[in-house]
Design a protein around this motif. Structure first.
Motif, short mmCIF file in Angstrom:
data_model
loop_
_atom_site.label_atom_id
_atom_site.label_comp_id
_atom_site.label_asym_id
_atom_site.label_seq_id
_atom_site.Cartn_x
_atom_site.Cartn_y
_atom_site.Cartn_z
N ILE A 92 -1.01 -5.70 4.45
CA ILE A 92 -2.30 -5.59 3.74
C ILE A 92 -3.36 -4.93 4.64
O ILE A 92 -4.26 -4.25 4.14
CB ILE A 92 -2.79 -6.95 3.19
N ALA A 93 -3.24 -5.13 5.97
CA ALA A 93 -4.18 -4.49 6.88
C ALA A 93 -3.99 -2.99 6.91
O ALA A 93 -4.96 -2.22 6.97
CB ALA A 93 -4.04 -5.08 8.28
N ASN A 94 -2.73 -2.55 6.86
CA ASN A 94 -2.42 -1.13 7.02
C ASN A 94 -2.40 -0.36 5.72
O ASN A 94 -2.32 0.88 5.73
CB ASN A 94 -1.07 -0.97 7.72
N THR A 95 -2.48 -1.06 4.58
CA THR A 95 -2.57 -0.37 3.29
C THR A 95 -3.86 -0.73 2.55
O THR A 95 -4.06 -0.31 1.41
CB THR A 95 -1.35 -0.72 2.39
N GLY A 96 -4.71 -1.50 3.22
CA GLY A 96 -5.99 -1.89 2.62
C GLY A 96 -7.15 -1.40 3.46
O GLY A 96 -7.06 -0.39 4.17
N TRP A 387 -7.83 -5.94 0.33
CA TRP A 387 -6.62 -5.23 -0.12
C TRP A 387 -6.43 -5.38 -1.62
O TRP A 387 -6.69 -6.44 -2.21
CB TRP A 387 -5.38 -5.81 0.57
N LYS A 388 -6.01 -4.29 -2.24
CA LYS A 388 -5.31 -4.33 -3.53
C LYS A 388 -4.43 -3.10 -3.59
O LYS A 388 -4.67 -2.10 -2.87
CB LYS A 388 -6.28 -4.41 -4.70
N ASP A 389 -3.42 -3.15 -4.42
CA ASP A 389 -2.48 -2.04 -4.52
C ASP A 389 -3.19 -0.77 -4.97
O ASP A 389 -4.02 -0.79 -5.88
CB ASP A 389 -1.38 -2.39 -5.55
N GLY A 390 -2.86 0.34 -4.31
CA GLY A 390 -3.32 1.64 -4.76
C GLY A 390 -4.61 2.14 -4.18
O GLY A 390 -5.00 3.28 -4.45
N GLU A 392 -7.25 3.46 -1.18
CA GLU A 392 -7.12 4.30 0.00
C GLU A 392 -7.21 3.43 1.26
O GLU A 392 -8.13 2.62 1.40
CB GLU A 392 -8.23 5.34 0.03
N GLN A 393 -6.25 3.59 2.17
CA GLN A 393 -6.27 2.82 3.41
C GLN A 393 -7.40 3.31 4.30
O GLN A 393 -7.62 4.53 4.48
CB GLN A 393 -4.94 2.98 4.14
#
Length: 539
Positions: A92-96, A387-390, A392-393
Motif C-alpha cells: 500500500i505504501a508503494n502503490t498509494g 491507499w486505494k486501488d488505481g 497514482e503512486q
C-alpha cells in the motif's frame, strides 16, 4: 510462646526483605479488573442494504500501536536491521500515497489517538497525557525509584482510569461522518475513556468492538509464544493485571466482557472483514485500532516458528507480531478487492507513536534518535499512507501529522467540516504544507518544527535542542548556540502556542528519565554512562 514470637519475627523479616513485592501485589489487586470474562460471543454487526445507491468512498483507518519507523522493510529508504519483511504494508505504501515525513500527534498513545479522532492538538482539547491503569505509576516508581518520580498529588486529584476520557464535547471523525450518512464502526483499542460518557458509542460510532484488556491470547495458550522483559517495570505490571477480553457495544464501565476468538490481531481483522462484507452496499467508516505491537509481547506460535533465522527470542516474538500486523493489512486489501470495493475505499495507515525503548531492541527507530515517550524523531516519526486501488503512486516529502487525518478524510469524501480543527486537508491546494509550524507539548517538554528547523525545549533538564532537519534529519548536530536568532524565533512560536493552550484535563502521574540513545535494556545491563543524553518525560 517462643514459637509464636519466632514466627512473628520470621514474617516481619520476610516482609522487610520482600516489601516491594508485597506492595506490588497490593497495587495489582487495586488495578486488576474485578470483572468475570465470559466465553466467546459471536459479534453480529449491522447489515447494510442489498443494493448500493450511494457512490461516496468508504474510509478505513488502521492504527498500529508503538510501531517503529524501521519496523517496515520499505518505508523510508532505511536499512532494516533485523525486523521481518512487511510485504502488505510495503504494497500500500508503494502503490498509494506515502508521506515520508509524517509525525504522530504525541510521543505517547492516548494524546495521539485524541488528535487522530478530532483533528485538534492536545493543547486545544486538554487531552495531553496518557491515562494509565490505577496503580501502574506507583508500581513503575516502586521498581525504578532512581529514574522515576511518582506524582502523588496528581494521582489523588485525577479521576480513576476509566474516567480519564476525551470530553464528549469534542467532535470526532466518527460523529462528522455519521452525520454525513456514513455507517461508523470501531474495532480494537480506544484508550479515550470508558463507560457511558467516554466510550466509542458516545463519540459517534454506531457499533464498537473494544479491546477490554490487553493480552493477545491467554498467557498459557499452547498457540502463543511470550517474551518477558525483566528490565522493564511496565512489562511486569502488565503481565500481572491484563486479561484476554473484548466487549461489544459497551454501554457501562467494564460491561459484558467476553473472550475473543484466536490471536487478537487476527481476531480484529476477522471482525473488520465482517464489517466490510456487511456494509459493502453503503458508505462506511471503519476505525481499526490494533493493539500490536504494544507490550506484553505475545506472538502466534505459527508466526514465531517461521522466523527461525532470528536468534534473539524477544526480537523473534516482536517480529512475529509485526508479521501478524502486516497480514492484517493484506487481508483487508484482499477483502476489499473480493467485494469490489478496492477502487472506492481509502485505507489510511499510521502508528500512534514511535517504537518503545523499553522493549530493548535498538534498531526499531533507526536511524533516528529517541523512543516512544520522547519528542526526538524516533519517538514521533510514523508511517502515514493513503491507499486505494488505481490511484497514482506518490511519495510526498511535506510534513504531515495526525491532526491532518480528520480534515483530509473529509476532503476525500467531499464533505466540508463545519467546525474548526487544527489540522489541514493534506490534498487541498489552499494550504502550504512546507511553511506551517507543527507543535508538540507534553508538560514541560515542547517542540516546534517550521521550515525544516526543529526546536525542542525542556525544563528537566533545562535545555534546548535546535536541529536543521533538512541537513541533519537524525538530530546529530545541535545548533542552538550557532543560530541564536533561529532559536529565538522558534521559542516565540512555542510560547505563543503554549500561551493559548487549554488547561490540561488530567495531570501526569509520573516523571521518568528516558535516555535518548540507549534502550532500557542497555541502561539496565550497563548502568549509567557519563554524558549520555536523557530527558525527564511526563506521563
Amino acid at each position: 510462646m517462643k514459637k509464636v514470637v519466632f514466627g512473628i519475627l520470621i514474617i516481619t523479616g520476610l516482609g522487610f526483605i520482600f516489601w516491594k513485592e508485597i506492595l506490588f501485589l497490593i497495587l495489582v489487586q487495586i488495578a486488576a479488573p474485578k470483572d468475570n470474562v465470559g466465553p466467546n460471543q459471536e459479534v453480529v454487526w449491522q447489515q447494510g442494504p442489498d443494493l448500493r445507491d450511494d457512490g461516496r468512498p468508504n474510509i478505513i483507518v488502521i492504527v498500529a500501536d508503538d510501531l517503529g519507523i524501521n519496523d517496515m522493510t520499505n518505508y523510508d529508504n532505511l536499512d532494516p536491521s533485523g525486523t521481518v519483511n512487511t510485504p502488505n504494508i510495503d504494497f500500500i505504501a508503494n502503490t498509494g500515497i506515502k508521506f515520508k515525513n509524517a509525525y504522530s500527534g504525541s510521543a505517547t498513545c492516548a494524546p495521539s489517538r485524541g488528535m487522530i479522532v478530532t483533528g485538534r492538538y492536545a493543547s486545544s482539547t486538554g487531552y495531553e497525557f496518557t491515562p494509565v491503569p490505577d496503580g501502574m505509576a506507583r508500581s513503575i516508581n516502586l521498581f525504578n525509584p532512581e529514574e522515576t518520580r511518582y506524582l502523588a498529588e496528581n494521582v489523588e486529584n485525577n479521576p480513576l482510569f476509566d474516567n480519564q476520557g476525551l470530553p464528549p464535547e469534542e467532535i470526532t471523525f466518527a460523529e462528522t461522518l455519521n452525520e454525513a450518512g456514513y455507517y461508523t464502526a470501531h474495532i480494537g483499542k480506544w484508550h479515550l475513556g470508558r463507560g457511558p460518557k467516554f466510550a466509542p458509542l458516545t463519540q459517534g460510532f454506531d457499533e464498537s468492538l473494544m479491546m477490554a484488556s490487553g493480552l493477545f491470547m491467554p498467557e498459557n495458550d499452547p498457540n502463543v509464544v511470550n517474551a518477558y522483559l525483566p528490565w522493564d517495570p511496565i512489562d511486569k505490571f502488565l503481565w500481572a493485571i491484563l486479561d484476554y477480553a473484548a466487549s461489544f457495544n459497551e454501554s457501562s464501565e467494564r460491561d459484558n466482557w467476553f473472550k475473543p476468538k484466536g490471536y487478537l490481531t487476527d481476531y480484529y481483522t476477522d471482525e473488520a472483514i465482517k464489517v466490510i462484507e456487511s456494509n459493502k452496499n453503503r458508505p462506511f467508516f471503519l476505525y481499526l485500532a490494533h493493539w500490536g505491537v504494544h507490550t506484553p509481547l505475545q506472538a502466534l506460535k505459527s508466526d514465531y516458528d517461521e522466523l527461525t533465522y532470528i536468534s534473539d527470542h524477544v526480537e523473534r516474538v516482536y517480529a512475529a507480531m509485526i508479521k501478524s500486523l502486516d497480514r492484517s493489512v493484506g487481508r483487508i486489501v484482499e477483502s476489499l478487492q473480493e467485494n469490489g470495493l478496492s477502487e472506492n475505499t481509502w485505507i489510511i495507515f499510521t502508528s500512534d507513536n514511535g517504537g518503545a525503548g523499553y522493549i530493548g531492541l535498538r534498531y526499531i527507530n533507526s536511524p533516528y534518535r529517541g523512543w516512544k515517550l520522547t519528542l526526538f524523531e524516533g519517538g514521533i516519526r510514523v508511517p502515514l499512507i493513503f491507499w486505494k486501488d488505481g490511484i497514482e503512486q506518490r511519495q510526498l516529502t511535506q510534513r504531515a501529522t495526525h491532526i491532518d487525518i480528520m480534515p483530509t478524510i473529509h476532503g476525500l469524501v467531499d464533505n466540508l467540516l463545519e467546525h474548526e480543527v487544527d489540522g489541514i486537508d493534506l490534498f487541498s491546494d489552499q494550504y502550504d504544507l512546507n511553511s506551517r509550524p507543527i507543535f508538540w507539548k507534553t508538560g514541560h517538554n515542547k517542540v516546534v518544527i517550521k521550515d525544516n528547523w526543529k526546536l525542542q525545549v525542556a525544563d528537566y533538564p533545562d535545555k534546548k535542542w535546535l536541529y536543521n532537519l533538512a541537513e541533519d534529519p537524525t538530530e546529530q548536530i545541535e545548533l542552538s548556540l550557532e543560530h541564536p536568532e533561529k532559536t529565538t524565533e522558534l521559542l516565540a512560536l512555542i510560547k505563543q502556542h503554549s500561551d493559548g493552550a487549554t488547561e490540561t484535563l488530567y495531570k501526569p502521574p509520573l516523571l521518568a528519565n528516558i535516555e535518548i540513545d540507549r534502550t532500557l535494556k542497555e541502561v539496565s545491563e550497563d548502568g549509567p554512562i557519563e554524558d549520555e543524553e536523557s530527558v525527564w518525560v511526563t506521563n
